[in-house]
Design a protein around this motif. Structure first.
Motif, PDB file in Angstrom:
ATOM      1  N   LYS A  10       0.825  -1.211   0.000  1.00 14.43           N
ATOM      2  CA  LYS A  10       0.000   0.000   0.000  1.00 14.43           C
ATOM      3  C   LYS A  10       0.855   1.254   0.000  1.00 14.43           C
ATOM      4  O   LYS A  10       0.514   2.231  -0.645  1.00 14.43           O
ATOM      5  N   LYS A  11       1.952   1.225   0.751  1.00 12.15           N
ATOM      6  CA  LYS A  11       2.844   2.378   0.751  1.00 12.15           C
ATOM      7  C   LYS A  11       4.281   1.924   0.916  1.00 12.15           C
ATOM      8  O   LYS A  11       4.566   0.873   1.488  1.00 12.15           O
ATOM      9  N   VAL A  12       5.172   2.768   0.397  1.00 13.17           N
ATOM     10  CA  VAL A  12       6.601   2.496   0.496  1.00 13.17           C
ATOM     11  C   VAL A  12       7.292   3.774   0.955  1.00 13.17           C
ATOM     12  O   VAL A  12       6.901   4.872   0.579  1.00 13.17           O
ATOM     13  N   PHE A  13       8.291   3.615   1.800  1.00 11.02           N
ATOM     14  CA  PHE A  13       9.084   4.742   2.271  1.00 11.02           C
ATOM     15  C   PHE A  13      10.380   4.780   1.490  1.00 11.02           C
ATOM     16  O   PHE A  13      11.071   3.766   1.373  1.00 11.02           O
ATOM     17  N   ILE A  14      10.696   5.948   0.969  1.00 11.80           N
ATOM     18  CA  ILE A  14      11.884   6.131   0.141  1.00 11.80           C
ATOM     19  C   ILE A  14      12.822   7.068   0.885  1.00 11.80           C
ATOM     20  O   ILE A  14      12.406   8.127   1.349  1.00 11.80           O
ATOM     21  N   LEU A  15      14.077   6.685   0.974  1.00 11.82           N
ATOM     22  CA  LEU A  15      15.063   7.524   1.649  1.00 11.82           C
ATOM     23  C   LEU A  15      15.833   8.341   0.616  1.00 11.82           C
ATOM     24  O   LEU A  15      16.649   7.807  -0.119  1.00 11.82           O
ATOM     25  N   GLY A  16      15.537   9.640   0.548  1.00 10.24           N
ATOM     26  CA  GLY A  16      16.275  10.554  -0.318  1.00 10.24           C
ATOM     27  C   GLY A  16      15.584  10.891  -1.621  1.00 10.24           C
ATOM     28  O   GLY A  16      14.831  10.098  -2.170  1.00 10.24           O
ATOM     29  N   LYS A  17      15.864  12.100  -2.088  1.00 11.23           N
ATOM     30  CA  LYS A  17      15.256  12.611  -3.328  1.00 11.23           C
ATOM     31  C   LYS A  17      15.751  11.872  -4.567  1.00 11.23           C
ATOM     32  O   LYS A  17      15.000  11.637  -5.501  1.00 11.23           O
ATOM     33  N   ARG A  18      17.022  11.518  -4.588  1.00 10.35           N
ATOM     34  CA  ARG A  18      17.554  10.792  -5.759  1.00 10.35           C
ATOM     35  C   ARG A  18      16.907   9.413  -5.879  1.00 10.35           C
ATOM     36  O   ARG A  18      16.540   8.983  -6.963  1.00 10.35           O
ATOM     37  N   ASN A  19      16.784   8.734  -4.756  1.00 10.36           N
ATOM     38  CA  ASN A  19      16.121   7.429  -4.766  1.00 10.36           C
ATOM     39  C   ASN A  19      14.663   7.570  -5.189  1.00 10.36           C
ATOM     40  O   ASN A  19      14.121   6.698  -5.867  1.00 10.36           O
ATOM     41  N   LEU A  36       3.749   6.515  -2.379  1.00 14.08           N
ATOM     42  CA  LEU A  36       5.182   6.701  -2.201  1.00 14.08           C
ATOM     43  C   LEU A  36       5.396   7.834  -1.196  1.00 14.08           C
ATOM     44  O   LEU A  36       4.869   8.931  -1.375  1.00 14.08           O
ATOM     45  N   ILE A  37       6.169   7.573  -0.152  1.00 15.17           N
ATOM     46  CA  ILE A  37       6.456   8.579   0.864  1.00 15.17           C
ATOM     47  C   ILE A  37       7.965   8.772   0.910  1.00 15.17           C
ATOM     48  O   ILE A  37       8.709   7.839   1.230  1.00 15.17           O
ATOM     49  N   THR A  38       8.407   9.978   0.582  1.00 15.29           N
ATOM     50  CA  THR A  38       9.836  10.264   0.548  1.00 15.29           C
ATOM     51  C   THR A  38      10.267  10.942   1.847  1.00 15.29           C
ATOM     52  O   THR A  38       9.656  11.906   2.286  1.00 15.29           O
ATOM     53  N   LEU A  39      11.314  10.407   2.432  1.00 18.02           N
ATOM     54  CA  LEU A  39      11.904  10.958   3.650  1.00 18.02           C
ATOM     55  C   LEU A  39      13.317  11.443   3.339  1.00 18.02           C
ATOM     56  O   LEU A  39      13.955  10.951   2.398  1.00 18.02           O
ATOM     57  N   GLU A  40      13.784  12.381   4.134  1.00 17.36           N
ATOM     58  CA  GLU A  40      15.143  12.852   3.971  1.00 17.36           C
ATOM     59  C   GLU A  40      16.108  11.697   4.243  1.00 17.36           C
ATOM     60  O   GLU A  40      15.897  10.905   5.160  1.00 17.36           O
ATOM     61  N   HIS A  41      17.140  11.625   3.454  1.00 12.61           N
ATOM     62  CA  HIS A  41      18.114  10.548   3.614  1.00 12.61           C
ATOM     63  C   HIS A  41      18.877  10.749   4.931  1.00 12.61           C
ATOM     64  O   HIS A  41      19.278  11.871   5.250  1.00 12.61           O
ATOM     65  N   PRO A  42      19.064   9.683   5.700  1.00  9.97           N
ATOM     66  CA  PRO A  42      19.774   9.809   6.982  1.00  9.97           C
ATOM     67  C   PRO A  42      21.174  10.430   6.850  1.00  9.97           C
ATOM     68  O   PRO A  42      21.606  11.177   7.725  1.00  9.97           O
ATOM     69  N   ARG A  43      21.873  10.148   5.773  1.00  5.29           N
ATOM     70  CA  ARG A  43      23.197  10.740   5.571  1.00  5.29           C
ATOM     71  C   ARG A  43      23.096  12.255   5.448  1.00  5.29           C
ATOM     72  O   ARG A  43      23.897  13.010   5.999  1.00  5.29           O
ATOM     73  N   TYR A  44      22.082  12.728   4.716  1.00  2.00           N
ATOM     74  CA  TYR A  44      21.847  14.166   4.575  1.00  2.00           C
ATOM     75  C   TYR A  44      21.601  14.797   5.944  1.00  2.00           C
ATOM     76  O   TYR A  44      22.158  15.852   6.268  1.00  2.00           O
ATOM     77  N   ILE A  45      20.796  14.151   6.748  1.00  2.00           N
ATOM     78  CA  ILE A  45      20.497  14.670   8.083  1.00  2.00           C
ATOM     79  C   ILE A  45      21.772  14.733   8.921  1.00  2.00           C
ATOM     80  O   ILE A  45      22.054  15.730   9.583  1.00  2.00           O
ATOM     81  N   GLN A  46      22.558  13.673   8.884  1.00  2.00           N
ATOM     82  CA  GLN A  46      23.801  13.627   9.660  1.00  2.00           C
ATOM     83  C   GLN A  46      24.789  14.699   9.216  1.00  2.00           C
ATOM     84  O   GLN A  46      25.487  15.286  10.036  1.00  2.00           O
ATOM     85  N   GLN A  47      24.860  14.960   7.916  1.00  2.00           N
ATOM     86  CA  GLN A  47      25.844  15.906   7.412  1.00  2.00           C
ATOM     87  C   GLN A  47      25.400  17.360   7.519  1.00  2.00           C
ATOM     88  O   GLN A  47      26.219  18.228   7.787  1.00  2.00           O
ATOM     89  N   ASP A  58      11.466  12.309  15.012  1.00  2.00           N
ATOM     90  CA  ASP A  58      10.039  12.362  15.326  1.00  2.00           C
ATOM     91  C   ASP A  58       9.188  12.199  14.070  1.00  2.00           C
ATOM     92  O   ASP A  58       8.178  11.486  14.076  1.00  2.00           O
ATOM     93  N   LYS A  59       9.600  12.835  12.993  1.00  2.00           N
ATOM     94  CA  LYS A  59       8.879  12.733  11.715  1.00  2.00           C
ATOM     95  C   LYS A  59       8.884  11.290  11.219  1.00  2.00           C
ATOM     96  O   LYS A  59       7.852  10.757  10.812  1.00  2.00           O
ATOM     97  N   TYR A  60      10.044  10.653  11.249  1.00  2.00           N
ATOM     98  CA  TYR A  60      10.158   9.258  10.816  1.00  2.00           C
ATOM     99  C   TYR A  60       9.232   8.375  11.645  1.00  2.00           C
ATOM    100  O   TYR A  60       8.496   7.547  11.107  1.00  2.00           O
ATOM    101  N   LEU A  61       9.299   8.518  12.972  1.00  2.00           N
ATOM    102  CA  LEU A  61       8.483   7.685  13.849  1.00  2.00           C
ATOM    103  C   LEU A  61       7.000   7.895  13.620  1.00  2.00           C
ATOM    104  O   LEU A  61       6.223   6.932  13.606  1.00  2.00           O
TER     105      LEU A  61
END
Length: 67
Positions: A10-19, A36-47, A58-61
């Protein structure tokens, strides 16, 4: 393919805009997922967004817990 295992599509979570670009292209032809639900890539958040990481967590959860 993992979908053959009986996964909920029913839904898929995508990590990052390129993906997101690749998955949208595939989904357009294959019709694998309803939403399709796009989330910010964890590497982007870390950097680049380390100070705001708790907001992203919180958004991810929130999104992962929603049905």
């Amino acid at each position: 393919m993992q979908i053959a295992f009986g996964l909920d599509t029913k839904k898929v979570f995508i990590l990052g805009k390129r993906n997101e670009m690749f998955i949208k292209k595939i989904n357009k032809t294959e019709k694998l997922f309803d939403q399709l639900i796009t989330l910010e890539h964890p590497r982007y958040i870390q950097q680049y967004k380390m100070k705001s990481r708790n907001e992203y967590i919180d958004k991810y959860l929130l999104l992962l817990d929603a049905d």
